[in-house]
Design a protein around this motif. Structure first.
Motif, short mmCIF file in Angstrom:
data_model
loop_
_atom_site.label_atom_id
_atom_site.label_comp_id
_atom_site.label_asym_id
_atom_site.label_seq_id
_atom_site.Cartn_x
_atom_site.Cartn_y
_atom_site.Cartn_z
N ALA A 225 0.93 -1.24 0.06
CA ALA A 225 -0.09 0.10 0.14
C ALA A 225 0.88 1.36 0.16
CB ALA A 225 -0.85 -0.09 1.26
N ASN A 226 0.62 2.12 -1.00
CA ASN A 226 1.56 3.13 -1.16
C ASN A 226 1.30 4.34 0.00
OD1 ASN A 226 3.04 5.40 -1.70
ND2 ASN A 226 2.15 5.79 -3.90
N ILE A 227 2.16 4.44 1.18
CA ILE A 227 1.60 5.24 2.03
C ILE A 227 2.44 6.61 2.09
CG2 ILE A 227 1.44 3.16 3.75
CD1 ILE A 227 3.99 4.02 4.98
N THR A 228 3.02 6.77 0.84
CA THR A 228 4.07 8.12 0.70
C THR A 228 3.23 9.37 1.08
OG1 THR A 228 4.89 7.21 -0.93
CG2 THR A 228 5.14 9.45 -1.05
N GLY A 229 3.55 9.99 2.03
CA GLY A 229 3.15 11.41 2.37
C GLY A 229 3.77 11.92 3.63
N GLU A 230 3.23 12.90 4.34
CA GLU A 230 4.09 13.39 5.43
C GLU A 230 4.38 12.34 6.77
OE1 GLU A 230 5.11 16.36 4.96
OE2 GLU A 230 3.90 16.60 2.98
N CYS A 248 2.63 -5.07 4.15
CA CYS A 248 3.68 -4.45 3.40
C CYS A 248 3.15 -2.90 3.17
CB CYS A 248 3.88 -4.92 2.00
SG CYS A 248 5.42 -4.12 1.09
N ALA A 249 4.13 -2.05 3.35
CA ALA A 249 3.86 -0.35 2.97
C ALA A 249 4.83 -0.12 2.08
CB ALA A 249 3.95 0.48 4.22
N GLN A 269 6.08 -2.54 11.63
CA GLN A 269 5.95 -3.71 11.79
C GLN A 269 5.57 -4.51 10.28
OE1 GLN A 269 3.62 -5.07 15.35
NE2 GLN A 269 3.46 -3.06 15.83
N LEU A 270 5.57 -3.65 9.20
CA LEU A 270 5.22 -4.10 7.89
C LEU A 270 6.54 -4.14 6.88
CD1 LEU A 270 2.22 -1.82 7.11
CD2 LEU A 270 2.09 -4.26 8.07
N ALA A 271 6.69 -4.89 6.07
CA ALA A 271 7.66 -4.88 5.13
C ALA A 271 7.73 -3.52 4.18
CB ALA A 271 7.65 -6.16 4.09
#
Lengths: 428, 428
Positions: A225-230, A248-249, A269-271
């Motif tokens: 999951a694309n968590i890109t942000g602040e 996974c993040a 706690q994610l890859a």
């Protein structure tokens, strides 16, 4: 702290090579354009960067980059020589800090007037950095545990169209891909939290589909999951993925920077799936920027578990030799045993299908015989398979079986219809 | 959210320009190499990037960068044309998020095969970004308040040698520079928290000297303490500077990344001094990377108050025209009134002395007549002045007085000995 950082550069200069290398060392340690009273011999001895090696590699007729200068005393036609230069610094100068290491080995150097080309090729770090950084949490073996895939590559795919799908459409595409048999699905780097596809709606929808699929089949594809942000958003999104059973993040490395990755890793706690979009800015010119060999070491130490390396016969400008060197490096220890090696999963992508599998297999065999530690991500290679996505996935598994068995693809395809159709459709 | 992001690029391609621009737009929005079922007409209409303008600028004989391709149908000699292309995206695609904006406007584009050159020249953002980002807290007027310097440039200097001094040696150099009359003193970008000069010892020592100086003289030079490090370290270091009466924190922008700067800005009570070391990787090739015009907009919005722009006749490769364009842009509003313009102080440095002052003054007059909103940082121009550092600082003030009065330096030097000595020593 009697340890040193080493960095190797490619340079192109009209100056005598020894002078040019000395200028690099001076600029990035004790020196300044004007000698100041405080720069004593003792200070230089302790803290000046050292020129460790200069290997001349050739000469060029024209400067690769504009704006460089020549020695003042010079007259007559100018020879610009190329060389590989290795410098070293005492760890005392910057301490085991990646952001400050970057300022030292990749700071003002690129703009120095004597150089019509200067590229960072590699860095070698003392193990003291392992006291400040955690490296990959999952890496190769952890990613295998999370996906349950052993003895073959992790077959992955990317959600497309890149942007524009609603959370429900995304979840429905994920369902189709899971049913097709993929091991790994990632968001596009263009889709993180677009207002038409908010993270907090998309990710629960996707993970709910995958949870249901796992309950039915026992197989749980990894979703990056694309968590890109602040900073705060990324930690919150990490926690949301975790709370919904995700593993996974994904982050756009060049968008977030090293300290954000380090902070994410401490929390994770994610890859962590590292996307290198924007990498072209560092790599497209042979005469400036840095090599992926150097680049990925910063990110591995900071804590990624996977990183993109492009693929053979890709749709971008990168040559196969560069792709292979990158992938091999991801699987090569950064520190000698008994220190952790910080190996990460190389992610192959861009125009990949069954076609490139034997060459990819051969290339990775140099790391270890039969090495299949990679994520092999295909878009069209799965979705555009003439017999449909499940056949696309099967064609890829068949291609890797053939490669591992030392059987040519055409031969293996005689008894494997999906592979046969893939070769007819995608062969280069 | 009916707003669009615009980005302007320089491109070089052997493809028809319209095709090349369409490929850029497709790659960075809804497109993929293989058309997938989900990419409907409606989806494209809503979320596809638009080609807004193509302006052909010329042609080149040889590709600027290796690895690019030509259209398949092509035969005969290849013409590679150059153009400026403007694309736009709906804000819906990425939302007002700088890290995700970066992935959109400066992601995979640079590596696309049809391009033997592609550079990001400028970005124009909808004001919705001001809902997510705070911009500069102090900027030009706040920095003047913090330093008490009005009506002339802030005369600055950099602590040298770059590394190697102990905290006590650093503090003693700061004392000398404060007594010489400088308004602004910064750490070198190579010195943040080196084990031989720990931040927690250096900064209290320096600020104690400056506090004492302020008590005696009423003048408090601004000290930009290099807080570059991990996220938690930067916040802690910010607080230490604040608690000891400091007014400014410096960060290496390319080392820390946008989310770290945004987080620092949210926390900050100090002016943020942005150092762009490593900038050469983005700028040295004319054919890849990004212009400073685009680059500085990201950082201004995220919250810097000052940013380095190099200086006229500098010791690096950058041309004067580029330095001037950069400095002017820092002082130009990013958003139309009544939105905040997010202007920041340009920091001139690198081989600067009295010599470059009239040309620098003329260049900034284009922003506003008589504009002297800059930090003018000199190392040798102060320390190597033949009459000593106080005379070095006086020579710089005199040069700016002369420029503002429209008097030539040689004429003004007739009655100002320090300026006269500076011109004799430093004139180009």
């Amino acid at each position: 702290m009697n340890q040193r950082v080493h960095a190797r550069y490619w340079i192109e200069t009209a100056y005598p090579l020894a002078d040019a290398a000395a200028m690099m060392a001076g600029e990035q340690s004790t020196g300044t354009f004007v000698r100041v009273p405080g720069e004593t011999d003792q200070l230089r001895e302790l803290y000046a960067a050292r020129v460790e090696q200069i290997v001349e590699t050739g000469a060029v007729e024209k400067p690769s980059l504009a704006g460089s200068g020549a020695p003042r005393a010079h007259s007559g036609p100018l020879t610009r020589r190329t060389a590989e230069v290795t410098l070293s610094w005492p760890l005392e100068n910057m301490g085991p800090s990646l952001p400050n290491l970057l300022a030292t080995v990749a700071g003002n150097l690129f703009e120095l007037k004597p150089f019509s080309g200067l590229k960072l090729l590699d860095v070698t770090l003392p193990a003291a950095f392992l006291g400040s950084y955690q490296g990959p949490q999952f890496g190769v073996s952890g990613t295998r545990q999370l996906t349950g895939v052993y003895g073959r590559p992790i077959i992955g795919t990317i959600l497309k169209p890149s942007v524009g799908m609603t959370p429900e459409q995304t979840a429905s595409q994920v369902k189709m891909l899971a049913e097709a048999g993929v091991d790994f699905i990632k968001d596009d780097e263009l889709q993180a939290d677009g207002p038409h596809c908010p993270f907090e709606q998309r990710v629960p929808a996707v993970l709910s589909v995958l949870n249901e699929f796992a309950q039915k089949t026992g197989k749980r594809p990894m979703y990056a999951a694309n968590i890109t942000g602040e900073m705060d958003q990324m930690l919150r999104r990490h926690d949301l993925v975790l709370s919904r059973g995700g593993s996974c993040a994904m982050v756009s490395l060049n968008s977030i920077g090293l300290p954000a990755l380090t902070a994410l890793r401490r929390h994770a706690q994610l890859a962590i799936h590292g996307h290198r979009n924007g990498w072209g800015m560092f790599s497209r010119s042979h005469a400036t920027g840095m090599s992926f060999i150097a680049y990925q070491k910063f990110w591995r130490l900071a804590g990624i578990d996977h990183v993109h390396v492009n693929g053979l016969r890709n749709k971008f400008c990168e040559e196969d030799a560069s792709v292979i060197a990158s992938a091999r490096e991801c699987l090569t220890p950064m520190f000698p045993s008994p220190h952790p090696g910080c190996q990460v999963m190389p992610v192959f992508s861009s125009g990949q299908s069954a076609d490139q599998v034997p060459d990819t297999f051969r290339a990775l065999s140099a790391v270890a015989p039969g090495c299949v530690d990679l994520i092999y991500a295909c878009g069209g290679g799965i979705l555009a398979h003439p017999q449909g996505p499940p056949a696309g996935v099967r064609s890829l598994r068949q291609a890797w079986e053939a490669a591992a068995a030392g059987v040519s693809l055409p031969e293996y395809a005689l008894r494997h219809a999906e592979l046969r159709a893939a070769l007819e459709t995608f062969a280069s």
